[in-house]
Scaffold this active site. Structure first.
Site, PDB file in Angstrom:
ATOM      1  N   SER A  35      -7.484  -1.748   8.162  1.00 43.30           N
ATOM      2  CA  SER A  35      -7.941  -0.661   7.308  1.00 43.30           C
ATOM      3  C   SER A  35      -9.278  -1.096   6.698  1.00 43.30           C
ATOM      4  O   SER A  35      -9.861  -2.102   7.100  1.00 43.30           O
ATOM      5  CB  SER A  35      -6.880  -0.327   6.250  1.00 43.30           C
ATOM      6  OG  SER A  35      -6.443  -1.511   5.626  1.00 43.30           O
ATOM      7  N   ASP A  94      -7.694  -4.779  14.049  1.00 40.12           N
ATOM      8  CA  ASP A  94      -7.559  -3.336  13.799  1.00 40.12           C
ATOM      9  C   ASP A  94      -7.096  -3.168  12.355  1.00 40.12           C
ATOM     10  O   ASP A  94      -5.907  -3.012  12.090  1.00 40.12           O
ATOM     11  CB  ASP A  94      -6.542  -2.733  14.775  1.00 40.12           C
ATOM     12  CG  ASP A  94      -6.283  -1.266  14.459  1.00 40.12           C
ATOM     13  OD1 ASP A  94      -7.146  -0.635  13.803  1.00 40.12           O
ATOM     14  OD2 ASP A  94      -5.208  -0.759  14.837  1.00 40.12           O
ATOM     15  N   GLN A 132       0.826  -1.210   0.000  1.00 44.69           N
ATOM     16  CA  GLN A 132       0.000   0.000   0.000  1.00 44.69           C
ATOM     17  C   GLN A 132       0.861   1.261   0.000  1.00 44.69           C
ATOM     18  O   GLN A 132       2.060   1.217   0.279  1.00 44.69           O
ATOM     19  CB  GLN A 132      -0.901  -0.005   1.246  1.00 44.69           C
ATOM     20  CG  GLN A 132      -0.137  -0.190   2.557  1.00 44.69           C
ATOM     21  CD  GLN A 132      -0.958  -0.844   3.657  1.00 44.69           C
ATOM     22  OE1 GLN A 132      -2.183  -0.787   3.633  1.00 44.69           O
ATOM     23  NE2 GLN A 132      -0.304  -1.467   4.631  1.00 44.69           N
ATOM     24  N   ASP A 191       0.477   0.247  13.520  1.00 48.35           N
ATOM     25  CA  ASP A 191       0.911   1.547  14.065  1.00 48.35           C
ATOM     26  C   ASP A 191       1.179   1.475  15.566  1.00 48.35           C
ATOM     27  O   ASP A 191       1.816   2.358  16.134  1.00 48.35           O
ATOM     28  CB  ASP A 191      -0.130   2.639  13.751  1.00 48.35           C
ATOM     29  CG  ASP A 191      -1.530   2.246  14.166  1.00 48.35           C
ATOM     30  OD1 ASP A 191      -1.752   2.014  15.366  1.00 48.35           O
ATOM     31  OD2 ASP A 191      -2.414   2.149  13.285  1.00 48.35           O
TER      32      ASP A 191
END
Ligand code: SPM
Length: 290
Positions: free
Chosen positions: A164, A162, A38, A93
């Site tokens: 996208s 978690d 990505q 993240d």
């Protein structure tokens, strides 16, 4: 798709939220690259601190990330009697890992993210989030969450996805087969929580994700939180439990004011937990028909 024009980043996604675009004024582009999976972009914004975008979609800003990370973590953790072994799928993240590791019952955290570049870029540019990645309780595995679950049965008390949105690398995490794998990877009494989209912009997506969860878990529900920099300012989670007695709307673990301060929680408390399950009528009706 995204646009950087005249110092503004605009989140354009004609498929997921047609006709709407949130914009952030950008002071500086800190990092931009194409990984194997990505586009990764980190910017310093004028009003929201640093922000991470993947494939042109805002994943988090320093100003409001706590609402998402605290809620996707503590809604399931506080609904489980003793969440000792926790798996995070995605979350490269570090924001969810940061929160999960603060829970007093948690002994072991495994994080599986497909994109090592997200992990490395966040370590470098977003230390407030990625401090979760440096926690000694957190074991990081770079790999496909789907594949990982295939090889891990009956191991986890809580699994948090978690991800996208369901276009791009996370597509498989919104399918029925994924929910079956989640179920098999849980210990008896286990609980899952997954990012499930917003009812305002993606009611169909919310309903189909809820349907997958409901088809597999005896107890399934949907809860919401507000994230001002996500489309429509809201996002929701599906939660599933293997225990029929689970009442997600009533937390089993209630943190005192002192606990919340010690854990540096800024959004979550037991009142916010209960309120997350109070849904507008149009959402309730759509989920009842799902
Ligand atoms: N750790 C933060 C990762 C964020 N994961 C969710 C991102 C969702 C962004 N788009 C929201 C659109 C809602 N339909």
């Amino acid at each position: 798709m995204n646009a950087m024009k005249l110092g503004w980043f605009s989140e354009l996604n004609s498929e997921l939220w047609p006709g709407v675009a949130l914009s952030l004024e950008v002071e500086e582009v800190l990092h931009s690259e194409r990984s194997s999976f990505q586009d990764i972009l980190v910017v310093k914004t004028l009003t929201h601190g640093k922000a991470l975008m993947l494939d042109g979609v805002i994943q988090c800003t320093e100003k409001d990330e706590m609402s998402y990370h605290e809620m996707i973590s503590y809604l399931p953790l506080c609904s489980h009697p003793k969440p000792q072994n926790v798996l995070i799928v995605g979350g490269g993240d570090g924001g969810v890992a940061r929160e999960v590791a603060k829970h007093p019952d948690v002994e072991r955290v495994t994080l599986v993210d497909i994109d090592d570049r997200v992990i490395e870029v966040c370590k470098q540019y977003l230390p407030r989030l990625s401090l979760g990645l440096n926690n000694p309780y957190v074991n990081i595995i770079v790999g496909d969450g789907f594949e990982f679950l295939n090889h891990h049965q009956g191991e986890f008390d809580v699994i948090i996805t978690d991800s996208s949105d369901p276009i791009g690398p996370a597509e498989n995490l919104f399918k029925h087969a994924y929910y079956q794998l989640l179920k098999s990877a849980l210990k008896p009494g286990g609980i899952i929580a997954s990012q499930a989209g917003t009812a305002w912009a993606n009611l169909d997506q919310v309903c189909s994700t809820f349907q997958h969860c409901k088809a597999v878990f005896p107890v399934a529900t949907y809860a919401v939180t507000s994230v001002p920099t996500y489309p429509t300012g809201q996002i929701g989670f599906v939660l599933g439990s293997l225990t029929e007695q689970t009442n997600f709307a009533e937390p089993m673990k209630i943190f005192s004011g002192k606990d919340l301060d010690r854990m540096s929680l800024m959004y979550y408390n037991d009142k916010v937990h209960r309120a997350a399950f109070a849904l507008p009528r149009f959402v309730e009706k759509a989920l009842n028909n799902a």
